[in-house]
Design an enzyme around this catalytic site. Structure first.
Site, short mmCIF file in Angstrom:
data_model
loop_
_atom_site.label_atom_id
_atom_site.label_comp_id
_atom_site.label_asym_id
_atom_site.label_seq_id
_atom_site.Cartn_x
_atom_site.Cartn_y
_atom_site.Cartn_z
NE ARG A 37 -3.55 -2.27 2.67
CZ ARG A 37 -3.18 -3.41 3.24
NH1 ARG A 37 -1.97 -3.53 3.75
NH2 ARG A 37 -4.01 -4.42 3.31
CB ILE A 38 3.33 2.56 2.44
CG1 ILE A 38 2.25 2.65 3.53
CG2 ILE A 38 4.30 3.73 2.53
CD1 ILE A 38 2.75 2.41 4.95
NE ARG A 49 6.76 -1.53 12.76
CZ ARG A 49 5.84 -0.64 12.41
NH1 ARG A 49 6.18 0.48 11.79
NH2 ARG A 49 4.57 -0.85 12.70
CG ASP A 88 8.94 8.39 10.82
OD1 ASP A 88 9.05 9.42 11.53
OD2 ASP A 88 7.91 7.69 10.80
CD GLU A 143 10.43 3.10 16.44
OE1 GLU A 143 11.00 3.41 15.37
OE2 GLU A 143 9.20 3.12 16.59
CG HIS A 152 7.16 5.35 14.49
ND1 HIS A 152 7.61 4.08 14.72
CD2 HIS A 152 6.10 5.21 13.65
CE1 HIS A 152 6.85 3.21 14.05
NE2 HIS A 152 5.93 3.89 13.39
CB ALA A 203 5.70 8.23 8.49
P1 NAD Z 1 1.65 -3.77 2.95
O1 NAD Z 1 1.41 -5.08 3.61
O2 NAD Z 1 0.56 -3.17 2.14
O3 NAD Z 1 2.93 -3.87 1.99
C1 NAD Z 1 4.10 -4.52 2.37
C2 NAD Z 1 4.72 -5.07 1.10
O4 NAD Z 1 5.99 -5.62 1.43
C3 NAD Z 1 3.88 -6.19 0.46
O5 NAD Z 1 3.68 -5.89 -0.92
C4 NAD Z 1 4.75 -7.43 0.65
O6 NAD Z 1 4.62 -8.36 -0.44
C5 NAD Z 1 6.13 -6.82 0.68
N1 NAD Z 1 7.14 -7.67 1.28
C6 NAD Z 1 7.00 -8.60 2.25
N2 NAD Z 1 8.19 -9.18 2.51
C7 NAD Z 1 9.09 -8.59 1.68
C8 NAD Z 1 10.48 -8.76 1.46
N3 NAD Z 1 11.18 -9.69 2.13
N4 NAD Z 1 11.08 -7.96 0.55
C9 NAD Z 1 10.37 -7.05 -0.15
N5 NAD Z 1 9.04 -6.86 0.00
C10 NAD Z 1 8.42 -7.62 0.90
O7 NAD Z 1 2.14 -2.79 4.10
P2 NAD Z 1 2.11 -1.20 4.08
O8 NAD Z 1 0.80 -0.72 4.58
O9 NAD Z 1 2.59 -0.72 2.75
O10 NAD Z 1 3.19 -0.88 5.21
C11 NAD Z 1 4.56 -1.16 5.00
C12 NAD Z 1 5.28 -1.03 6.33
O11 NAD Z 1 5.29 0.34 6.73
C13 NAD Z 1 4.60 -1.75 7.50
O12 NAD Z 1 5.08 -3.08 7.60
C14 NAD Z 1 4.97 -0.95 8.70
O13 NAD Z 1 6.09 -1.59 9.31
C15 NAD Z 1 5.40 0.40 8.13
N6 NAD Z 1 4.60 1.54 8.61
C16 NAD Z 1 5.24 2.60 9.17
C17 NAD Z 1 4.51 3.71 9.61
C18 NAD Z 1 5.17 4.94 10.20
O14 NAD Z 1 4.46 5.76 10.80
N7 NAD Z 1 6.45 5.14 10.07
C19 NAD Z 1 3.12 3.69 9.47
C20 NAD Z 1 2.51 2.60 8.88
C21 NAD Z 1 3.25 1.52 8.44
#
Ligand code: NAD
Length: 337
Positions: A154-155, A235, A259, A264, A296, A298
């Site tokens: 998603r992100i 992360r 971030d 942390e 943190h 974002a």
């Molecule tokens: P998501 O599940 O939609 O996307 C994660 C993607 O990573 C998936 O497409 C998955 O196939 C891929 N993936 C899994 N293992 C992998 C690997 N070994 N190598 C490459 N790609 C791999 O998740 P999202 O909503 O996009 O969120 C991503 C991450 O962002 C979360 O896991 C979370 O840790 C982090 N996050 C951080 C904040 C913040 O405030 N800083 C907020 C929300 C999420």
């Protein structure tokens, strides 16, 4: 349902209380993190609600299960902080908020990169001191640069689109699943090593799992493009911070925007301005002129906080009603990732 809500700041309480008018749960807010010393606060609560830096290991989960808790509601997307195998064995369901606002995080990622590369915090600090010299503030055009995106969910998918369509970058990506919609706009999927080696800018958006722990380490930094910029809003433990310090000292790493940080949990979300920070690696990172760190934040938009609150309380309502749990996380989620 009666819910012990841990790690709450005034903003969490405000948004959860507002959203709760539609659900009517009995929310009891606690400021401390949930750990083995604060776990007795949750005794007798059928549900606990926690955030990113509450570490729910087997001992903690066993305490919760023994004192009547059968639901853990995460107010976040990531679930690396919960021992899901132990939760499953102890009969505790774990639910999360899989997507609250990927836009909040994706937009912040781009903001961090621009602020780092165009030295905006340094420039603003200078201007406030009536120093209008430009020395040391040179950045890059993003247009035409190669951006490596690790994890195009998603992100990461939004970030890839933004760099490709918004800035005219070449975007290389690594993910086990190649999103055809991204391929259609010209995002090129490749092997992780190739993406990391070719990137002028590397941005991390995969979850933290055993497979992604220290994905950026001394060896991968060695193989990367000299002077590459690194952004991590996913992360902290995706990066070996000690190797990163060495990469910055040698100049191999051209700049870093973080971030998130592996340790942390001992730092972020608190005002430590009067404390002596004991984490030497973190303190060393802060000394570099080409490092930008945020605590943190974002996810931190009003839109995201509303969505987090709504989905969290909806997850709890579904559990209370005995409905199928849409946002449940199972141990298989870690193995599959
Ligand atoms: P998501 O599940 O939609 O996307 C994660 C993607 O990573 C998936 O497409 C998955 O196939 C891929 N993936 C899994 N293992 C992998 C690997 N070994 N190598 C490459 N790609 C791999 O998740 P999202 O909503 O996009 O969120 C991503 C991450 O962002 C979360 O896991 C979370 O840790 C982090 N996050 C951080 C904040 C913040 O405030 N800083 C907020 C929300 C999420």
């Amino acid at each position: 349902m009666r819910v012990a809500v841990f790690s709450t700041k005034p903003y969490d309480r405000q948004y959860l209380a507002e959203a709760n008018s539609a659900f009517g749960h009995d929310l009891v807010f606690f400021e401390p993190k949930l750990d083995i010393s604060t776990a007795p606060l949750a005794d007798g609560f059928p549900a606990v609600c926690v955030f990113v830096n509450d570490r729910l290991d087997r001992d903690l989960l066993a305490h919760l299960a023994a004192s009547g808790t059968s639901l853990v509601a995460l107010r976040c997307a990531g679930f690396n902080n919960v021992d899901l195998v132990a939760a499953g064995e102890l009969g505790i369901d774990v639910v999360r908020v899989p997507a609250y606002s990927p836009h909040a995080v994706a937009e912040f990622t781009v903001a961090l990169l621009l602020a780092l590369d165009r030295r905006i915090p340094r420039a603003w600090a200078r201007v406030r001191d009536n120093n209008f010299a430009l020395d040391g503030l040179i950045g890059h055009d993003l247009f035409g640069k190669t951006v490596g995106v690790v994890g195009t969910g998603r992100i990461g998918g939004l970030v890839a689109r933004c760099f490709k369509l918004g800035f005219g970058c070449r975007v290389l990506a690594f993910d086990q699943w190649q999103d055809p919609a991204l391929v259609d706009i010209g995002v090129e999927f490749g092997a992780l090593d190739d993406v990391m080696a070719a990137a002028d800018i590397l941005t991390l958006h995969c979850p933290l799992t055993p497979a992604t722990h220290h994905l950026v380490n001394a060896a991968t930094i060695e193989r990367a493009k000299p002077g590459f910029l690194l952004v991590n809003t996913s992360r902290g433990a995706l990066i070996d911070a000690e190797a990163l310090v060495e990469g910055l000292k040698s100049g191999k790493v051209g700049g870093v925007a973080l971030d998130v940080y592996e340790q942390e949990a001992d730092l972020f979300f608190e005002d430590l301005s009067n404390e002596i920070i004991q984490d030497d690696v973190f303190q060393r990172l802060l000394t570099f002129p080409n490092v930008l760190v945020t605590g943190h934040q974002a996810f931190f938009t009003g839109d995201a906080l509303r969505a987090i609150s709504d989905t969290t309380l909806r997850n709890i309502a579904a559990a209370e009603a005995g409905d199928a749990l849409e946002n449940v996380v199972a141990a298989e989620s870690v193995r599959a990732a």
